[in-house]
Design an enzyme around this catalytic site. Structure first.
Site, PDB file in Angstrom:
ATOM      1  N   ASN A   9       4.354   4.510  15.296  1.00 42.94           N
ATOM      2  CA  ASN A   9       2.598   4.680  14.326  1.00 42.94           C
ATOM      3  C   ASN A   9       1.952   3.387  14.027  1.00 42.94           C
ATOM      4  O   ASN A   9       2.747   3.166  13.451  1.00 42.94           O
ATOM      5  CB  ASN A   9       2.585   5.441  13.096  1.00 42.94           C
ATOM      6  CG  ASN A   9       2.178   6.057  12.100  1.00 42.94           C
ATOM      7  OD1 ASN A   9       1.249   5.652  12.533  1.00 42.94           O
ATOM      8  ND2 ASN A   9       2.272   6.624  11.015  1.00 42.94           N
ATOM      9  N   TRP A  10       0.329   3.049  14.660  1.00 41.06           N
ATOM     10  CA  TRP A  10       0.483   1.926  14.095  1.00 41.06           C
ATOM     11  C   TRP A  10       0.072   1.990  12.903  1.00 41.06           C
ATOM     12  O   TRP A  10      -1.060   0.913  12.280  1.00 41.06           O
ATOM     13  CB  TRP A  10      -0.411   1.489  15.419  1.00 41.06           C
ATOM     14  CG  TRP A  10       0.278   0.787  16.484  1.00 41.06           C
ATOM     15  CD1 TRP A  10       1.410   1.616  16.491  1.00 41.06           C
ATOM     16  CD2 TRP A  10      -0.479   0.686  17.866  1.00 41.06           C
ATOM     17  NE1 TRP A  10       1.850   1.185  17.980  1.00 41.06           N
ATOM     18  CE2 TRP A  10       0.761   0.345  18.566  1.00 41.06           C
ATOM     19  CE3 TRP A  10      -1.385  -0.023  18.022  1.00 41.06           C
ATOM     20  CZ2 TRP A  10       0.768  -0.220  20.108  1.00 41.06           C
ATOM     21  CZ3 TRP A  10      -1.823  -0.273  19.714  1.00 41.06           C
ATOM     22  CH2 TRP A  10      -0.784  -0.141  20.287  1.00 41.06           C
ATOM     23  N   LYS A  11      -0.645   3.051  12.645  1.00 40.99           N
ATOM     24  CA  LYS A  11      -1.342   3.627  11.347  1.00 40.99           C
ATOM     25  C   LYS A  11      -2.204   2.524  10.712  1.00 40.99           C
ATOM     26  O   LYS A  11      -2.847   1.992  11.958  1.00 40.99           O
ATOM     27  CB  LYS A  11      -0.217   2.939   9.961  1.00 40.99           C
ATOM     28  CG  LYS A  11       0.777   3.615   9.793  1.00 40.99           C
ATOM     29  CD  LYS A  11       2.131   3.242   8.019  1.00 40.99           C
ATOM     30  CE  LYS A  11       3.272   4.255   8.894  1.00 40.99           C
ATOM     31  NZ  LYS A  11       3.827   4.168   7.385  1.00 40.99           N
ATOM     32  N   HIS A  93       1.428  13.505   7.966  1.00 40.90           N
ATOM     33  CA  HIS A  93       2.049  12.216   7.593  1.00 40.90           C
ATOM     34  C   HIS A  93       2.623  12.323   5.745  1.00 40.90           C
ATOM     35  O   HIS A  93       0.989  12.717   5.525  1.00 40.90           O
ATOM     36  CB  HIS A  93       1.585  11.024   8.014  1.00 40.90           C
ATOM     37  CG  HIS A  93       2.322   9.832   7.620  1.00 40.90           C
ATOM     38  ND1 HIS A  93       2.260   9.071   7.404  1.00 40.90           N
ATOM     39  CD2 HIS A  93       3.536   9.204   8.956  1.00 40.90           C
ATOM     40  CE1 HIS A  93       3.557   7.926   6.733  1.00 40.90           C
ATOM     41  NE2 HIS A  93       3.563   8.300   8.178  1.00 40.90           N
ATOM     42  N   GLU A  95       1.253   9.567   3.847  1.00 39.89           N
ATOM     43  CA  GLU A  95       0.302   9.095   3.652  1.00 39.89           C
ATOM     44  C   GLU A  95      -1.052  10.064   3.483  1.00 39.89           C
ATOM     45  O   GLU A  95      -2.021   9.321   2.512  1.00 39.89           O
ATOM     46  CB  GLU A  95       0.136   7.290   4.250  1.00 39.89           C
ATOM     47  CG  GLU A  95       1.278   6.554   4.143  1.00 39.89           C
ATOM     48  CD  GLU A  95       1.913   5.725   5.260  1.00 39.89           C
ATOM     49  OE1 GLU A  95       1.153   6.146   6.273  1.00 39.89           O
ATOM     50  OE2 GLU A  95       2.601   5.397   5.020  1.00 39.89           O
ATOM     51  N   GLU A 165      10.348  12.491   7.778  1.00 37.48           N
ATOM     52  CA  GLU A 165      10.302  11.298   6.612  1.00 37.48           C
ATOM     53  C   GLU A 165      10.229  11.121   5.188  1.00 37.48           C
ATOM     54  O   GLU A 165       9.163  11.595   5.343  1.00 37.48           O
ATOM     55  CB  GLU A 165       8.323  10.139   7.512  1.00 37.48           C
ATOM     56  CG  GLU A 165       8.434  10.734   8.829  1.00 37.48           C
ATOM     57  CD  GLU A 165       7.299  10.002   8.801  1.00 37.48           C
ATOM     58  OE1 GLU A 165       7.082   8.847   9.817  1.00 37.48           O
ATOM     59  OE2 GLU A 165       6.681   9.513   8.583  1.00 37.48           O
ATOM     60  N   GLY A 171       8.348   2.267   5.262  1.00 34.21           N
ATOM     61  CA  GLY A 171       7.909   1.142   4.604  1.00 34.21           C
ATOM     62  C   GLY A 171       7.973   0.332   3.602  1.00 34.21           C
ATOM     63  O   GLY A 171       8.090  -0.632   2.988  1.00 34.21           O
ATOM     64  N   SER A 211      11.270   2.974   7.631  1.00 36.72           N
ATOM     65  CA  SER A 211      12.185   2.109   8.159  1.00 36.72           C
ATOM     66  C   SER A 211      13.443   1.845   9.342  1.00 36.72           C
ATOM     67  O   SER A 211      14.231   1.293   9.129  1.00 36.72           O
ATOM     68  CB  SER A 211      13.318   1.652   6.451  1.00 36.72           C
ATOM     69  OG  SER A 211      11.902   1.830   6.298  1.00 36.72           O
ATOM     70  N   GLY A 232       6.757   2.891  12.319  1.00 33.98           N
ATOM     71  CA  GLY A 232       5.724   2.709  11.482  1.00 33.98           C
ATOM     72  C   GLY A 232       5.515   1.334  11.856  1.00 33.98           C
ATOM     73  O   GLY A 232       5.757   0.537  12.818  1.00 33.98           O
ATOM     74  N   GLY A 233       6.219  -0.153  10.694  1.00 36.81           N
ATOM     75  CA  GLY A 233       6.481  -1.785  10.591  1.00 36.81           C
ATOM     76  C   GLY A 233       6.524  -1.948  11.971  1.00 36.81           C
ATOM     77  O   GLY A 233       5.770  -2.621  12.781  1.00 36.81           O
TER      78      GLY A 233
HETATM   79  P1  13P Z   1       8.023   2.514   8.598  1.00 36.41           P
HETATM   80  O1  13P Z   1       8.921   2.448   9.814  1.00 36.41           O
HETATM   81  O2  13P Z   1       7.332   1.403   8.841  1.00 36.41           O
HETATM   82  O3  13P Z   1       8.698   2.526   7.795  1.00 36.41           O
HETATM   83  O4  13P Z   1       6.906   3.695   9.062  1.00 36.41           O
HETATM   84  C1  13P Z   1       7.408   4.479   9.025  1.00 36.41           C
HETATM   85  C2  13P Z   1       6.185   5.812   9.499  1.00 36.41           C
HETATM   86  O5  13P Z   1       5.608   6.077   8.385  1.00 36.41           O
HETATM   87  C3  13P Z   1       6.148   6.454  10.879  1.00 36.41           C
HETATM   88  O6  13P Z   1       5.512   7.033  10.738  1.00 36.41           O
END
Ligand code: 13P
Length: 249
Positions: A9-11, A93, A95, A165, A171, A211, A232-233
């Site tokens: 997920n590149w956000k 998600h 967020e 999640e 993050g 993470s 994510g990251g």
């Molecule tokens: P991180 O891997 O950066 O913690 O993000 C997880 C995430 O929200 C994937 O959708």
């Protein structure tokens, strides 16, 4: 057999050049036995799809709007996504829940409309730190699922992937321990089994997100109810993403 999946997920990261360059690097992935997906931002979905035409990497969207069309400034519809060949989207998600006020009612609407239109979903859920600390995490997750995906007909589950999640692990660098992930994934599988039956619960891929890095992926993914990850990251760096995928293959 459940599908092993690693989705990035590149956000809201990467402009056009960065998107193209990361995709170029991803063409060398070693993804034997793993379904690999990436979710770039909306403006770059089409070019990402075109660039990956001959590769086994599915391009998916991070979100979708529940209405079919109309005066919803800034939103993207299911048909728009389908018209560029996108057949899977994230929904729910944390967020989106936290910053865009997407509650269970809206999320259920998104889930229903998206599945009705023949798309697949990765439905995300998870508790925040306060809920975890007060030991309410199972109840919170059960509630999130009962208000949305557990209201669906059994047939719909063929097009659903789940992603646990925990908000406190996203993050933050703080990962759920492999035991915490396994415990929740098993709990969710039991909820599905009670609501439908074991044929459904045993066929659903449940991803862990929060993470995940090359250094911890192995331990988490080795748990029996963890079928891969939503990253994510670490998905923004081809080498890290590749390492995480290799752990799954
Ligand atoms: P991180 O891997 O950066 O913690 O993000 C997880 C995430 O929200 C994937 O959708």
């Amino acid at each position: 057999m459940r599908k092993k999946i690693v989705a990035g997920n590149w956000k809201m990261n990467n402009d056009l050049d960065q998107t193209m360059s990361l995709i170029e690097d991803l063409k060398n992935l070693e993804s034997k036995g793993v379904c690999v997906m990436i979710a770039p931002a909306f403006p770059f979905l089409k070019i990402s799809k075109d660039l990956l035409e001959d590769y086994q990497i599915e391009v998916i969207s991070q979100n979708v709007h529940q209405k079919s069309k109309g005066a919803y400034t800034g939103e993207v519809s299911i048909d728009m996504l389908k018209s560029i060949g996108i057949s899977t989207t994230l929904i729910g998600h944390s967020e989106r829940r936290a910053y865009f006020n997407e509650d269970d009612i809206v999320l259920f609407e998104k889930v229903r409309c998206t599945l009705d239109a023949g798309m697949n979903i990765i439905f995300c859920f998870g508790e925040d730190l306060k809920d975890r600390k007060s030991n309410k995490h199972f109840d919170i997750v059960k509630n999130q699922l009962e208000n949305t995906v557990l209201k669906l007909k059994k047939e719909s589950w063929e097009n659903i992937i789940l992603a646990y999640e925990p908000v406190w692990a996203i993050g933050t660098g703080e990962t759920a321990s492999p035991e915490q992930a396994q415990e929740m994934h098993q709990y969710v599988r039991n909820c599905i089994s009670k609501c439908y039956d074991e044929s459904v619960s045993e066929s659903i891929s449940i991803l862990y997100g929060g993470s995940v890095k090359p250094s911890n992926a192995n331990e988490i993914f080795s748990k029996k109810d963890v079928d891969g990850g939503l990253i994510g990251g670490a998905a923004l760096l081809a080498s890290d993403f590749n390492e995480i995928i290799k752990v799954n293959s």
